[in-house]
Design a protein around this motif. Sequence first.
Motif, PDB file in Angstrom:
ATOM      1  N   LEU A  14       0.843  -1.190   0.000  1.00 39.14           N
ATOM      2  CA  LEU A  14       0.000   0.000   0.000  1.00 39.14           C
ATOM      3  C   LEU A  14       0.877   1.239   0.000  1.00 39.14           C
ATOM      4  O   LEU A  14       1.871   1.303   0.736  1.00 39.14           O
ATOM      5  CB  LEU A  14      -0.893   0.008   1.253  1.00 39.14           C
ATOM      6  CG  LEU A  14      -1.563   1.329   1.665  1.00 39.14           C
ATOM      7  CD1 LEU A  14      -2.546   1.795   0.605  1.00 39.14           C
ATOM      8  CD2 LEU A  14      -2.255   1.173   3.021  1.00 39.14           C
ATOM      9  N   VAL A  15       0.509   2.214  -0.821  1.00 37.78           N
ATOM     10  CA  VAL A  15       1.188   3.502  -0.806  1.00 37.78           C
ATOM     11  C   VAL A  15       0.181   4.594  -1.151  1.00 37.78           C
ATOM     12  O   VAL A  15      -0.786   4.351  -1.881  1.00 37.78           O
ATOM     13  CB  VAL A  15       2.377   3.539  -1.805  1.00 37.78           C
ATOM     14  CG1 VAL A  15       1.889   3.499  -3.250  1.00 37.78           C
ATOM     15  CG2 VAL A  15       3.253   4.756  -1.575  1.00 37.78           C
ATOM     16  N   THR A  16       0.404   5.768  -0.608  1.00 37.10           N
ATOM     17  CA  THR A  16      -0.383   6.944  -0.976  1.00 37.10           C
ATOM     18  C   THR A  16       0.578   7.964  -1.584  1.00 37.10           C
ATOM     19  O   THR A  16       1.608   8.281  -0.983  1.00 37.10           O
ATOM     20  CB  THR A  16      -1.086   7.552   0.246  1.00 37.10           C
ATOM     21  OG1 THR A  16      -1.967   6.569   0.819  1.00 37.10           O
ATOM     22  CG2 THR A  16      -1.906   8.777  -0.159  1.00 37.10           C
ATOM     23  N   VAL A  17       0.258   8.422  -2.787  1.00 40.35           N
ATOM     24  CA  VAL A  17       1.099   9.387  -3.484  1.00 40.35           C
ATOM     25  C   VAL A  17       0.342  10.688  -3.692  1.00 40.35           C
ATOM     26  O   VAL A  17      -0.885  10.698  -3.825  1.00 40.35           O
ATOM     27  CB  VAL A  17       1.595   8.833  -4.845  1.00 40.35           C
ATOM     28  CG1 VAL A  17       2.513   7.651  -4.643  1.00 40.35           C
ATOM     29  CG2 VAL A  17       0.417   8.445  -5.737  1.00 40.35           C
ATOM     30  N   GLU A  18       1.090  11.768  -3.713  1.00 38.35           N
ATOM     31  CA  GLU A  18       0.495  13.074  -3.988  1.00 38.35           C
ATOM     32  C   GLU A  18       0.456  13.313  -5.494  1.00 38.35           C
ATOM     33  O   GLU A  18       1.430  13.047  -6.196  1.00 38.35           O
ATOM     34  CB  GLU A  18       1.287  14.169  -3.294  1.00 38.35           C
ATOM     35  CG  GLU A  18       1.198  14.142  -1.784  1.00 38.35           C
ATOM     36  CD  GLU A  18      -0.205  14.392  -1.271  1.00 38.35           C
ATOM     37  OE1 GLU A  18      -0.971  15.128  -1.951  1.00 38.35           O
ATOM     38  OE2 GLU A  18      -0.537  13.866  -0.197  1.00 38.35           O
ATOM     39  N   THR A  19      -0.676  13.822  -5.976  1.00 40.91           N
ATOM     40  CA  THR A  19      -0.822  14.162  -7.391  1.00 40.91           C
ATOM     41  C   THR A  19      -1.365  15.582  -7.491  1.00 40.91           C
ATOM     42  O   THR A  19      -1.758  16.187  -6.481  1.00 40.91           O
ATOM     43  CB  THR A  19      -1.788  13.204  -8.109  1.00 40.91           C
ATOM     44  OG1 THR A  19      -3.144  13.535  -7.755  1.00 40.91           O
ATOM     45  CG2 THR A  19      -1.520  11.748  -7.717  1.00 40.91           C
ATOM     46  N   ALA A  20      -1.416  16.097  -8.706  1.00 43.67           N
ATOM     47  CA  ALA A  20      -1.945  17.443  -8.919  1.00 43.67           C
ATOM     48  C   ALA A  20      -3.411  17.541  -8.512  1.00 43.67           C
ATOM     49  O   ALA A  20      -3.906  18.621  -8.178  1.00 43.67           O
ATOM     50  CB  ALA A  20      -1.781  17.842 -10.388  1.00 43.67           C
ATOM     51  N   ALA A  21      -4.107  16.404  -8.528  1.00 40.80           N
ATOM     52  CA  ALA A  21      -5.521  16.388  -8.171  1.00 40.80           C
ATOM     53  C   ALA A  21      -5.747  15.983  -6.716  1.00 40.80           C
ATOM     54  O   ALA A  21      -6.890  15.842  -6.290  1.00 40.80           O
ATOM     55  CB  ALA A  21      -6.278  15.424  -9.088  1.00 40.80           C
ATOM     56  N   GLY A  22      -4.653  15.797  -5.945  1.00 36.28           N
ATOM     57  CA  GLY A  22      -4.785  15.379  -4.560  1.00 36.28           C
ATOM     58  C   GLY A  22      -4.200  14.002  -4.346  1.00 36.28           C
ATOM     59  O   GLY A  22      -3.706  13.361  -5.281  1.00 36.28           O
ATOM     60  N   PRO A  23      -4.248  13.493  -3.114  1.00 35.62           N
ATOM     61  CA  PRO A  23      -3.643  12.195  -2.816  1.00 35.62           C
ATOM     62  C   PRO A  23      -4.415  11.037  -3.442  1.00 35.62           C
ATOM     63  O   PRO A  23      -5.638  11.082  -3.571  1.00 35.62           O
ATOM     64  CB  PRO A  23      -3.683  12.129  -1.290  1.00 35.62           C
ATOM     65  CG  PRO A  23      -4.823  13.016  -0.908  1.00 35.62           C
ATOM     66  CD  PRO A  23      -4.839  14.121  -1.921  1.00 35.62           C
ATOM     67  N   VAL A  24      -3.671  10.008  -3.834  1.00 38.32           N
ATOM     68  CA  VAL A  24      -4.238   8.770  -4.385  1.00 38.32           C
ATOM     69  C   VAL A  24      -3.559   7.602  -3.686  1.00 38.32           C
ATOM     70  O   VAL A  24      -2.331   7.566  -3.582  1.00 38.32           O
ATOM     71  CB  VAL A  24      -4.003   8.670  -5.910  1.00 38.32           C
ATOM     72  CG1 VAL A  24      -4.474   7.306  -6.435  1.00 38.32           C
ATOM     73  CG2 VAL A  24      -4.717   9.794  -6.637  1.00 38.32           C
ATOM     74  N   SER A  25      -4.354   6.655  -3.213  1.00 38.14           N
ATOM     75  CA  SER A  25      -3.809   5.446  -2.586  1.00 38.14           C
ATOM     76  C   SER A  25      -3.875   4.284  -3.572  1.00 38.14           C
ATOM     77  O   SER A  25      -4.855   4.142  -4.318  1.00 38.14           O
ATOM     78  CB  SER A  25      -4.591   5.080  -1.327  1.00 38.14           C
ATOM     79  OG  SER A  25      -4.365   6.008  -0.287  1.00 38.14           O
TER      80      SER A  25
END
Length: 254
Positions: free
Chosen positions: A97-108
């Motif tokens: 499991l990982v959560t990454v930051e994107t231009a649209a907000g966090p995505v897990s």
Amino acid sequence: MLIGDVVGGVGMRALLEHLPALREEHRPDVVVVNAENAAAGTGTSPRQARDLLDAGVDVLTGGNHTLRKTDLLPLLETEPRVLRPANIAVRAPGRGLVTVETAAGPVSVVNVLGAVFMDAAHSPFAVIDDLVERAAAAAPVVLVDVHAEATSEKIALAHHLDGRVTAVVGTHTHVQTADARVLAGGTAYVTDLGMTGPHDSVIGVRTDVILRRFISGLPGRFEVAEGGVLVQGAVVEAGADGRAAAIATFSVEA
């Protein structure tokens, strides 16, 4: 955007070449790639993982071959964006499991292994609820890669998670399926994203090698094929609440 199993150097080259155009066409906020077959069909090398991340891939997911390349093990511990299935082994290095930051907000992103016809330490159903609870606490958008052999297991897991995650996508079988849809609770689903690699083959391996094995019963060294290369995957559209609005597969000639 989620991209199906990258097979061998031919699949790597195709993906790296076509990723900029795919980005231009689909404008994805996050790119997830299953790379567990990138190293000559078995596992992922550290260099391949780095090349994909450097090319703008946000998360790499794995499967039953992820732990085959022992030189990848240190990277699994130090690079959170390189996943292995959460249930592949009790004390395996890395994470699922990982959560990454994107231009649209966090995505897990969650990665699990099927238990039917495969060597998972635990059923994905035994670990998925805890994983999804943690993933959803960190981000509204949750993507689940189910690396599994059995179609029934993938579909059942999608229904179990319907309304709790943004998408459940299957990998491993290397044949893109025609069942992409959004389930009643707002979860996008497809049984298999397909294969990024040589389709003039038997799921990525030279046809003559596999035919000889089936006809004679004699073992043979698997070799990645070269022809008919496609980049395959799916694009999921989702709202700010994480509910999927649409899913569409793609298959691009390389």
